[in-house]
Design a protein around this motif. Structure first.
Motif, mmCIF file in Angstrom:
data_model
loop_
_atom_site.group_PDB
_atom_site.id
_atom_site.type_symbol
_atom_site.label_atom_id
_atom_site.label_comp_id
_atom_site.label_asym_id
_atom_site.label_seq_id
_atom_site.Cartn_x
_atom_site.Cartn_y
_atom_site.Cartn_z
ATOM 1 N N LEU A 73 0.843 -1.194 0.000
ATOM 2 C CA LEU A 73 0.000 0.000 0.000
ATOM 3 C C LEU A 73 0.880 1.246 0.000
ATOM 4 N N VAL A 74 2.103 1.062 0.468
ATOM 5 C CA VAL A 74 3.079 2.158 0.551
ATOM 6 C C VAL A 74 4.273 1.801 -0.317
ATOM 7 N N ARG A 75 4.627 2.698 -1.227
ATOM 8 C CA ARG A 75 5.780 2.468 -2.080
ATOM 9 C C ARG A 75 7.067 2.736 -1.311
ATOM 10 N N VAL A 76 8.045 1.866 -1.520
ATOM 11 C CA VAL A 76 9.370 2.061 -0.932
ATOM 12 C C VAL A 76 10.369 2.262 -2.060
ATOM 13 N N ASP A 77 11.095 3.372 -2.026
ATOM 14 C CA ASP A 77 12.207 3.600 -2.938
ATOM 15 C C ASP A 77 13.397 2.846 -2.356
ATOM 16 N N TYR A 78 13.859 1.815 -3.028
ATOM 17 C CA TYR A 78 14.865 0.943 -2.438
ATOM 18 C C TYR A 78 16.254 1.564 -2.398
ATOM 19 N N GLU A 79 16.429 2.719 -3.004
ATOM 20 C CA GLU A 79 17.707 3.428 -2.884
ATOM 21 C C GLU A 79 17.671 4.430 -1.739
ATOM 22 N N SER A 80 16.651 5.287 -1.714
ATOM 23 C CA SER A 80 16.553 6.291 -0.653
ATOM 24 C C SER A 80 15.819 5.775 0.576
ATOM 25 N N LEU A 81 15.054 4.679 0.405
ATOM 26 C CA LEU A 81 14.185 4.104 1.434
ATOM 27 C C LEU A 81 13.026 5.033 1.818
ATOM 28 N N GLU A 82 12.756 6.012 0.987
ATOM 29 C CA GLU A 82 11.633 6.909 1.225
ATOM 30 C C GLU A 82 10.317 6.148 1.052
ATOM 31 N N ARG A 83 9.353 6.435 1.927
ATOM 32 C CA ARG A 83 8.022 5.848 1.872
ATOM 33 C C ARG A 83 7.067 6.817 1.183
ATOM 34 N N LEU A 84 6.203 6.276 0.317
ATOM 35 C CA LEU A 84 5.199 7.091 -0.356
ATOM 36 C C LEU A 84 3.890 6.304 -0.403
ATOM 37 N N PRO A 85 2.893 6.688 0.414
ATOM 38 C CA PRO A 85 1.597 6.005 0.343
ATOM 39 C C PRO A 85 0.998 6.113 -1.058
ATOM 40 N N LYS A 86 0.565 4.983 -1.588
ATOM 41 C CA LYS A 86 -0.031 4.944 -2.911
ATOM 42 C C LYS A 86 -1.500 5.378 -2.833
ATOM 43 N N ASP A 87 -2.104 5.569 -3.986
ATOM 44 C CA ASP A 87 -3.525 5.915 -3.992
ATOM 45 C C ASP A 87 -4.349 4.851 -3.279
ATOM 46 N N SER A 88 -3.915 3.594 -3.371
ATOM 47 C CA SER A 88 -4.636 2.518 -2.689
ATOM 48 C C SER A 88 -4.603 2.699 -1.177
ATOM 49 N N ALA A 89 -3.523 3.258 -0.658
ATOM 50 C CA ALA A 89 -3.450 3.514 0.781
ATOM 51 C C ALA A 89 -4.473 4.558 1.197
ATOM 52 N N HIS A 90 -4.578 5.625 0.414
ATOM 53 C CA HIS A 90 -5.556 6.672 0.727
ATOM 54 C C HIS A 90 -6.982 6.129 0.593
ATOM 55 N N TRP A 91 -7.198 5.303 -0.427
ATOM 56 C CA TRP A 91 -8.516 4.677 -0.596
ATOM 57 C C TRP A 91 -8.831 3.761 0.585
ATOM 58 N N TYR A 92 -7.843 2.988 1.032
ATOM 59 C CA TYR A 92 -8.044 2.075 2.160
ATOM 60 C C TYR A 92 -8.374 2.853 3.421
ATOM 61 N N ARG A 93 -7.720 3.987 3.624
ATOM 62 C CA ARG A 93 -8.033 4.833 4.766
ATOM 63 C C ARG A 93 -9.519 5.200 4.788
ATOM 64 N N GLU A 94 -10.063 5.528 3.618
ATOM 65 C CA GLU A 94 -11.471 5.894 3.530
ATOM 66 C C GLU A 94 -12.378 4.698 3.814
ATOM 67 N N VAL A 95 -11.985 3.520 3.317
ATOM 68 C CA VAL A 95 -12.764 2.314 3.604
ATOM 69 C C VAL A 95 -12.840 2.074 5.113
ATOM 70 N N ILE A 96 -11.689 2.170 5.780
ATOM 71 C CA ILE A 96 -11.652 1.931 7.218
ATOM 72 C C ILE A 96 -12.485 2.980 7.949
ATOM 73 N N ALA A 97 -12.379 4.229 7.538
ATOM 74 C CA ALA A 97 -13.125 5.305 8.191
ATOM 75 C C ALA A 97 -14.629 5.076 8.102
ATOM 76 N N ARG A 98 -15.090 4.485 7.002
ATOM 77 C CA ARG A 98 -16.520 4.211 6.831
ATOM 78 C C ARG A 98 -16.974 2.960 7.543
ATOM 79 N N ASN A 99 -16.005 2.178 8.015
ATOM 80 C CA ASN A 99 -16.316 0.934 8.716
ATOM 81 C C ASN A 99 -15.596 0.916 10.050
ATOM 82 N N GLY A 100 -15.868 1.893 10.875
ATOM 83 C CA GLY A 100 -15.138 2.086 12.118
ATOM 84 C C GLY A 100 -15.273 0.936 13.075
ATOM 85 N N LEU A 101 -14.257 0.746 13.891
ATOM 86 C CA LEU A 101 -14.264 -0.307 14.910
ATOM 87 C C LEU A 101 -14.909 0.239 16.169
ATOM 88 N N ASP A 102 -16.018 -0.367 16.586
ATOM 89 C CA ASP A 102 -16.745 0.088 17.770
ATOM 90 C C ASP A 102 -16.486 -0.834 18.952
#
Length: 433
Positions: A404-433
């Motif tokens: 869900l998060v891209r890793v640049d294997y040279e710099s090791l920088e993390r970059l959340p992909k669009d799927s990560a942002h989409w997943y965040r929205e899915v979780i927000a709509r299905n909150g844990l009670d």
């Protein structure tokens, strides 16, 4: 988007050798994957897990990403050779998991610990029956340290892969190609699971689990019965019923005189299900069969329908639905959790983003299939996406990206992909009670 039941757990998963790196730090010893990946020709382009995602040093950054995504739970694995290098206890190795668990809890993320995700200490071998007892000893050490904060414990991840890819085809560590060795390893892995589960139960673990990779089969029963037995029932029946299915017991006897009656049993609280694709099969007298399914001569694996993932796997969300229902029917009363599901695609960075629409479509289809299974009666408790991060994809090296998060294997920088942002929205709509 459909709404999941209250209390449904959303999360992500990783494995120690695939993300941690730091393979020679703080007393860690070599694993079979260190040896295998450093053997020329075994891993694509000579890639190794020496650095991987450097999660060992960047775990706080990674846990912060999890919090930002709203994950309820995070499934990680403990590196056996960090804890017991050469069979000797290494406190510094276990200290890392202390820090990781505390960081997760501080950010209100439930830790799910997997005790074995393929990085066996290099001096051990699953063909040796003593390895199961050594796993139980290791389990006791780790649970004693972390059991006050980790509620859910998984003994093994995908023992089918450990046995039949590690000892059958040899595509994974330790690289053995011997059908008898594959069945022997499978048996000792099942013994290790039961012995480890007994230790966890005696130690008061909140939930005891095991994770199986399960592959629905499609085709005539004359060809699917054997492959279903080798891929699925070989592990489902001992884990959930305490004994091998009769047909598979007889099949194993064709390759080895291994005694199969010394299989201990301990009931589990939840079954972890890893699902990626199905197997389309057909009878073909000319087929040599598949090296990871001993005795499968005369059975052909058919090519995938539609556009496969980068791994060459057919995308079949309905297979997940039917698998969950099949387990619920054949092994009633078994709570389930999807502990891995995801897809590798050829992600490209564009204008500072990764527009991975294929992955979003893949996950959306499988989430809906899981919801359908719940509606039809499956006791599914949660869904952990594979994987949080792009990582070392075993024999494929760093060429296949599941994260869900891209890793640049040279710099090791993390970059959340669009799927990560989409997943965040899915979780927000299905909150844990």
């Amino acid at each position: 988007m459909t709404t999941f039941p209250q209390g449904f757990v959303w999360g992500a998963a990783t494995a120690s050798y695939q993300i941690e790196g730091a393979v020679r730090e703080d007393g860690r010893g070599p694993s079979i994957w260190d040896v295998f990946s450093h053997t020329p020709g075994k891993v694509a382009d000579g890639h190794t897990g020496d650095v991987a995602c450097d999660h060992y040093h960047r775990y706080r950054e990674d846990v912060a990403i999890m919090e930002d995504l709203g994950l309820h739970a995070y499934r990680f694995s403990v590196s056996w050779p960090r804890v017991l290098p050469g069979g000797t206890f290494n406190a510094a190795g276990l200290d890392f998991y202390d820090r990781l668990v505390d960081e997760l809890l501080a950010r209100r993320i439930s830790p799910i610990a997997t005790l074995y995700h393929w990085d066996l200490p290099a001096e051990l071998d699953w063909r040796n029956p003593d390895t199961a007892a050594k796993f139980a000893d290791y389990t006791e050490i780790v649970h004693h340290r972390l059991g006050d904060r980790v509620a859910t414990w998984t003994t093994l991840n995908e023992p089918w892969v450990s046995a039949f890819v590690g000892y059958g085809s040899g595509r994974h560590a330790p690289g053995v190609t011997d059908p008898a060795a594959a069945f022997t390893a499978a048996h000792h892995l099942l013994r290790a699971h039961a012995l480890g589960a007994q230790v966890l139960r005696a130690g008061g673990a909140g939930e005891v689990s095991v994770t199986l990779n399960l592959t629905p089969t499609v085709g005539d029963p004359e060809v699917t019965t054997l492959i279903d037995g080798l891929a699925n029932r070989l592990f489902l029946d001992p884990v959930l019923r305490g004994a091998y299915p009769d047909d598979i017991r007889a099949h194993i006897a064709k390759f080895t005189d291994l005694g199969l009656d010394d299989l201990p049993f301990e009931a589990i609280d939840v079954l972890g299900v890893n699902y990626y694709t199905i197997a389309r099969l057909a009878a073909d007298p000319a087929s040599p069969g598949h090296e990871e399914y001993p005795g499968s001569e005369g059975i052909a694996w058919l090519p995938p329908h539609g556009v496969p993932t980068e791994m060459g796997w057919e995308v079949v969300p309905s297979g997940l639905e039917e698998l969950l229902l099949r387990i619920s029917r054949d092994y009633p009363g078994t709570p389930l959790m999807i502990t891995e599901n995801g897809a590798a695609y050829d992600d490209v960075v564009k204008d500072g983003r990764v527009p991975d629409t294929d992955r979003i479509a893949f996950l959306d289809g499988h989430f809906r299939a899981a919801h359908n299974a719940i509606q039809r009666g499956a006791d599914l408790r949660g869904y952990l996406v594979w994987s949080l991060l792009d990582n070392f994809e075993w024999a494929r090296g760093y060429h296949k990206r599941f994260g869900l998060v891209r890793v640049d294997y040279e710099s090791l920088e993390r970059l959340p992909k669009d799927s990560a942002h989409w997943y965040r929205e899915v979780i927000a709509r299905n909150g844990l009670d």
